[in-house]
Write an enzyme that holds these catalytic residues in place. Structure first.
Site, PDB file in Angstrom:
ATOM      1  N   PRO A  77       0.406   0.662  -2.740  1.00 19.72           N
ATOM      2  CA  PRO A  77      -0.583   0.537  -1.668  1.00 19.72           C
ATOM      3  C   PRO A  77      -1.955   0.088  -2.167  1.00 19.72           C
ATOM      4  O   PRO A  77      -2.443   0.558  -3.200  1.00 19.72           O
ATOM      5  CB  PRO A  77      -0.656   1.960  -1.091  1.00 19.72           C
ATOM      6  N   CYS A  78      -2.563  -0.813  -1.389  1.00 19.70           N
ATOM      7  CA  CYS A  78      -3.889  -1.335  -1.742  1.00 19.70           C
ATOM      8  C   CYS A  78      -4.996  -0.633  -0.976  1.00 19.70           C
ATOM      9  O   CYS A  78      -6.174  -0.948  -1.149  1.00 19.70           O
ATOM     10  CB  CYS A  78      -3.954  -2.834  -1.463  1.00 19.70           C
ATOM     11  N   THR A  79      -4.634   0.330  -0.132  1.00 19.63           N
ATOM     12  CA  THR A  79      -5.580   0.935   0.808  1.00 19.63           C
ATOM     13  C   THR A  79      -6.873   1.386   0.156  1.00 19.63           C
ATOM     14  O   THR A  79      -7.967   1.184   0.698  1.00 19.63           O
ATOM     15  CB  THR A  79      -4.917   2.147   1.494  1.00 19.63           C
ATOM     16  N   PHE A  81      -8.116   0.379  -2.749  1.00 21.55           N
ATOM     17  CA  PHE A  81      -8.746  -0.655  -3.571  1.00 21.55           C
ATOM     18  C   PHE A  81      -9.421  -1.733  -2.733  1.00 21.55           C
ATOM     19  O   PHE A  81     -10.431  -2.296  -3.116  1.00 21.55           O
ATOM     20  CB  PHE A  81      -7.707  -1.361  -4.456  1.00 21.55           C
TER      21      PHE A  81
END
Length: 413
Positions: A77-79, A81
């Protein structure tokens, strides 16, 4: 015939990483995904591959990983970053899950590891989160390389930059990620010459402006409200793309996430259709992963590149590699190839929906108050579209009734 790897896929989403790798001859033996809709897509599109739900349950993973599996993928997950997200780094609850990938590698060795995330992974909080992952890979005995790659290089009209990190115990990682370096296409053109993508949810600090392409597709809000980009067409209309074209922009077949009928036949929980936008926006681009898969299969020679020693503590560049002892900055661009580009206006196969009056009015108010510099004629085009939408929704003088334009689901509100 090249080498075929056996994939264990963590944070599998709707299978973008794996679908691309399959096109290069590799096969997946296990998925790990806990999102209900994403797992539904995987179960329909890859019906013979087992799915386990929790990346934190290392024991269950170890029980189900094939002894032949030698490639671990993780588009985690990139949430925490993303600049459009929380930017909490590993203090958040999502991006920190990459640590569970590293825990698994501690207990079960893979010859090859392939990770993907947003460019802000190497920038946020002075790059400490990329530093943590790379340092752990080095401790585990991996050589590694990473490169920032744009999906536009593969002929898809979506500007989507992502960091791909490849770590290996048996090969030179540069031979996979550093093939090809093609100048990026200069698509700067007037707004009347081609379609231009932007985010109608922005307008105060930026636009996400795309010349003959859409900006990076996003997963939407934390409560699953879809967030498609807007497209200013050459004729002046402002529209939002159909979900099927969003799937195509990510390299999937149209309808890839439309598995509601199959799931209903299997007598499972209802498929929440509105979450298709989130699944598509969060996916790994299939075109990019297919290209990486071909390099993994063909095992090309390591290219000769300009390298500069990179000291620990220095900012992470857009591409780098390390042998466990030293690290190097690599001078290489975002485009490994330059496939024939497809014009955004003609790429769209399905009828788009007009950006609603409400969405246009809010966006127009923001750009009118903003100090940003906008492309010539853009503000006027937005004002014209707003006027057209208002004219269509105002009560008719003859009938007294309101005539509403059809909207594209929840996204335009």
């Amino acid at each position: 015939m090249g080498r075929a790897l056996n994939i264990t896929a963590l944070f599998a989403g709707i299978g973008g990483f794996e679908l691309g790798l399959h096109r290069a001859g590799h096969k997946t033996s296990l998925f790990c995904e806990n999102d209900r809709e994403a797992a539904a897509v995987l179960s329909v599109r890859f019906p013979k591959t087992k799915i386990v739900p929790d990346v934190r349950d290392t024991d269950e993973l170890l029980e189900n990983i094939s002894p032949r599996s030698n490639l671990l993928t993780a588009g985690f997950p990139c949430t925490d970053f993303s600049q459009a997200g929380r930017t909490q780094g590993f203090a958040g609850s999502q991006s920190v899950l990459v640590r569970d990938t590293l825990k698994l590698l501690e207990r079960r060795k893979f010859d090859h590891v392939l990770l993907e995330n947003v460019p802000n992974w190497r920038k946020l909080h002075r790059g400490q989160y990329l530093e943590e992952v790379i340092s752990e890979l080095e401790r585990l005995g991996y050589h590694w390389a990473y490169r920032t790659i744009d999906a536009r290089a593969f002929g898809l009209p979506q500007r989507r930059l992502r960091v791909f990190l490849y770590a290996t115990k048996v090969d030179d990682p540069r031979s996979v990620l550093f093939q090809g370096d093609v100048p990026e296409a200069d698509a700067r053109r007037p707004i009347t010459d081609c379609a231009h993508g932007f985010y109608w949810t922005e307008g105060t600090r930026g636009l996400g402006w795309g010349e003959d392409c859409v900006p990076t597709l996003k997963g939407g809000s934390a409560i699953s409200i879809p967030s498609p980009p807007a497209i200013l067409m050459p004729d002046g209309n402002i529209v939002t793309p159909d979900i099927r074209d969003a799937e195509r922009l990510q390299g999937f077949a149209a309808g890839w996430t439309n598995v509601e009928h199959s799931r209903r036949e299997a007598n499972v929980l209802p498929f929440r259709h509105r979450r298709r936008w989130m699944q598509v926006g969060n996916a790994v681009n299939v075109g990019v992963s297919a290209w990486i898969g071909r390099q993994l299969s063909q095992r090309p020679e390591t290219p000769l590149l300009s390298e500069e020693l990179l000291e620990k503590g220095k900012p992470w560049p857009e591409a780098a590699w390390g042998d466990g002892k030293r690290r190097w900055r690599v001078d290489i661009g975002h485009w490994p190839v330059a496939r024939k580009p497809k014009a955004l206006a003609t790429f769209l196969k399905y009828p788009p929906a007009p950006l609603s009056e409400r969405a246009t009015a809010g966006f127009h108010a923001r750009i009118s108050a903003s100090s940003l510099r906008f492309p010539e004629g853009f503000k006027e085009a937005v004002a014209k579209h707003l006027g057209l939408m208002q004219a269509k929704s105002h009560p008719s003088k003859k009938s007294g009734r309101r005539t509403l334009m059809p909207l594209q689901a929840e996204a335009a509100e």
